[in-house]
Design a protein around this motif. Structure first.
Motif, short mmCIF file in Angstrom:
data_model
loop_
_atom_site.label_atom_id
_atom_site.label_comp_id
_atom_site.label_asym_id
_atom_site.label_seq_id
_atom_site.Cartn_x
_atom_site.Cartn_y
_atom_site.Cartn_z
N THR A 246 -0.95 4.67 -66.33
CA THR A 246 0.03 5.32 -67.50
C THR A 246 1.00 6.65 -66.99
N ASN A 247 -0.11 7.55 -66.43
CA ASN A 247 1.03 8.76 -66.11
C ASN A 247 1.64 8.28 -64.92
N ARG A 248 1.46 7.62 -64.23
CA ARG A 248 2.69 7.38 -63.12
C ARG A 248 3.66 6.32 -63.75
N LYS A 249 3.06 5.75 -64.63
CA LYS A 249 4.75 4.70 -65.91
C LYS A 249 5.29 5.35 -66.47
N LEU A 250 4.77 6.76 -66.92
CA LEU A 250 5.48 8.47 -67.94
C LEU A 250 5.95 9.05 -66.81
N GLU A 251 5.76 9.03 -66.02
CA GLU A 251 6.66 9.53 -65.09
C GLU A 251 7.78 9.39 -64.39
N GLU A 252 7.61 8.05 -63.88
CA GLU A 252 8.64 6.96 -63.53
C GLU A 252 9.79 6.83 -64.64
N GLN A 253 8.95 7.16 -66.02
CA GLN A 253 10.26 6.60 -67.37
C GLN A 253 10.94 7.86 -67.45
N GLY A 254 10.61 9.34 -66.91
CA GLY A 254 10.82 10.35 -67.34
C GLY A 254 11.62 10.92 -65.79
N TRP A 255 11.91 9.50 -64.71
CA TRP A 255 12.10 10.77 -63.85
C TRP A 255 13.67 10.05 -63.73
N LEU A 256 14.93 10.83 -63.66
CA LEU A 256 15.82 10.59 -63.38
C LEU A 256 16.78 9.68 -62.19
N SER A 257 16.70 8.69 -62.26
CA SER A 257 17.57 7.79 -61.46
C SER A 257 18.31 6.11 -61.47
N GLY A 258 19.00 5.98 -60.73
CA GLY A 258 19.92 4.77 -60.50
C GLY A 258 20.86 5.03 -61.30
N ARG A 259 21.56 3.88 -61.18
CA ARG A 259 22.92 4.57 -62.16
C ARG A 259 23.58 3.94 -63.90
N TYR B 47 34.51 10.23 -58.71
CA TYR B 47 33.09 11.00 -57.92
C TYR B 47 32.79 13.05 -58.46
N TYR B 48 31.95 13.49 -58.43
CA TYR B 48 31.88 15.14 -59.18
C TYR B 48 32.26 15.40 -58.25
N ARG C 98 23.08 23.67 -67.44
CA ARG C 98 24.48 23.82 -65.32
C ARG C 98 24.91 22.22 -65.92
N SER C 99 25.75 21.91 -65.73
CA SER C 99 26.23 20.59 -64.61
C SER C 99 26.11 20.16 -63.10
N VAL C 100 25.56 19.50 -63.14
CA VAL C 100 25.39 19.39 -61.59
C VAL C 100 25.64 17.71 -60.88
N ASP C 101 25.90 17.49 -60.17
CA ASP C 101 26.36 16.43 -58.80
C ASP C 101 25.40 15.48 -59.63
N PRO C 102 25.90 14.64 -60.48
CA PRO C 102 24.61 13.24 -60.71
C PRO C 102 24.77 12.01 -59.49
N SER C 103 24.95 12.46 -58.39
CA SER C 103 25.18 11.35 -57.27
C SER C 103 23.85 11.49 -56.74
N SER C 104 22.55 13.14 -56.60
CA SER C 104 21.69 12.65 -56.17
C SER C 104 20.41 12.09 -57.22
N TYR C 105 21.13 11.98 -58.20
CA TYR C 105 20.07 11.27 -59.38
C TYR C 105 20.52 9.90 -59.18
N VAL C 106 21.14 9.46 -59.04
CA VAL C 106 22.31 7.92 -58.69
C VAL C 106 21.29 7.42 -57.75
N GLN C 107 20.92 7.92 -56.87
CA GLN C 107 20.51 7.60 -55.28
C GLN C 107 19.30 7.83 -55.47
N ARG C 108 18.86 8.54 -55.89
CA ARG C 108 17.40 8.70 -55.90
C ARG C 108 16.69 7.52 -55.81
N THR C 109 15.34 6.71 -55.48
CA THR C 109 14.49 5.98 -55.39
C THR C 109 13.12 6.41 -56.22
N ARG C 110 12.14 5.53 -56.63
CA ARG C 110 10.63 5.44 -57.10
C ARG C 110 9.99 6.19 -55.73
N ARG C 111 9.32 7.36 -57.12
CA ARG C 111 8.69 8.22 -56.49
C ARG C 111 7.42 7.62 -55.39
#
Length: 309
Positions: A169-182, A192-193, A296-309
């Motif tokens: 459950t904790n992992r699922k919650l963390e995964e749900q709140g983890w910004l990643s993907g397109r 691009y940004y 503050r606006s940040v580059d979304p690229s790093s979050y788009v390329q994120r993978t699962r923790r």
């Protein structure tokens, strides 16, 4: 003392002179015979009464013995039924333990836990100082001991499943709140940004997001779970959806054809929140995706390329 004997047939009589000894014997016979008969009758009656009492006592003992035999048979029957029930219970516990082990191993594999991180085949690690001393003495049959051991094993497995469930459950919650993907299901990055040439003015301008082009009407999805804080038309953005994800993160999805959520809605990662469009300052169907961290606006690229923790 004289005794006269009379013969009726002959009509004569005869006298006999009895001495002391004869008189004593005659008296003894006359008195002793009735007394003897009385004594014999008394003794005979006593013997019959004793025999009758012995018969009653024997009958009572026989009835008590039969009652005890019936009670013993009933106890044996109950013991056999209890043994049968305990045997069935033991088989059921074994089946439950097998299912729990299989489920635990399956969940461990699903959780993608590292080797040794969670060993379901071992009892959970625990300990602590002994709070007082307890001396418990008991005697149980072998079957009851087996049942107790299986109960303990089941308790261990159930406790481990609870721990594993909490972990998942904790992992699922963390995964749900983890910004990643397109923020789209299908499409490509069209801008691009950062610094770029403005498509309307042709002059250099700073682009605060990433543009994902795609088919008009296709789904725009949330990149993480959160709460919708804004939906509506915004200058330059057209129809926009804004989501707060906690920890200071906010994402924006602009130029939508139609919003599918309302402010206050709780959305999950991957849930469709809008339909792709070209509203506002746009040259074609796409979604303008922005990420804000602590305002503050940040580059979304790093979050788009994120993978699962």
């Amino acid at each position: 003392m004289k005794v006269i004997l009379i013969n009726r047939k002959l009509g004569g009589s005869r006298s006999i002179e009895l001495g002391r000894l004869s008189r004593a014997l005659l008296s003894l016979c006359c008195l002793g015979l009735p007394l003897g008969l009385v004594a014999g009758g008394y003794l005979f009656g006593q013997e019959n009464e004793a025999n009758s009492m012995r018969g009653v006592a024997l009958d009572g003992l026989q009835e008590e013995l039969e009652a005890q035999q019936r009670e013993l048979a009933a106890l044996q029957d109950r013991a056999e039924r209890k043994l049968q029930a305990m045997t069935i219970n033991l088989a059921q516990l074994q089946a439950r333990l097998t299912r729990l082990d299989a489920l635990g191993q399956h969940l461990t594999a699903m959780a993608d836990l590292e080797e040794g991180e969670f060993d379901f085949s071992q009892p959970p690690a625990m300990g602590g100082p002994l709070a007082g001393e307890f001396n418990v003495e008991y005697e149980t049959s072998g079957l009851e001991v087996e049942l107790g051991l299986f109960q303990d094993q089941l308790s261990d497995r159930e406790q481990q499943l609870d721990i594993l469930e909490t972990l998942l459950t904790n992992r699922k919650l963390e995964e749900q709140g983890w910004l990643s993907g397109r923020p789209i299901e299908k499409g490509w990055i069209s801008s691009y940004y950062g610094k770029r040439t403005d498509p309307f003015t042709g002059k250099p301008a700073f682009h605060h997001g990433i543009d994902f082009a795609g088919k008009e009407g296709s789904n725009v999805i949330a990149v993480a779970s959160g709460v919708v804080t804004w939906t509506g038309s915004k200058s330059g953005y057209g129809e926009m959806v804004e989501i707060s994800h906690g920890d200071g993160f906010v994402t924006r999805y602009s130029h939508n054809k139609q919003a599918l959520v309302q402010p206050g809605d709780v959305v999950r990662k991957g849930e469709a929140i809008a339909l792709m469009g070209s509203t506002g300052r746009s040259t074609g169907a796409h979604v303008h995706y922005e990420v804000y961290k602590h305002g503050r606006s940040v580059d979304p690229s790093s979050y788009v390329q994120r993978t699962r923790r």
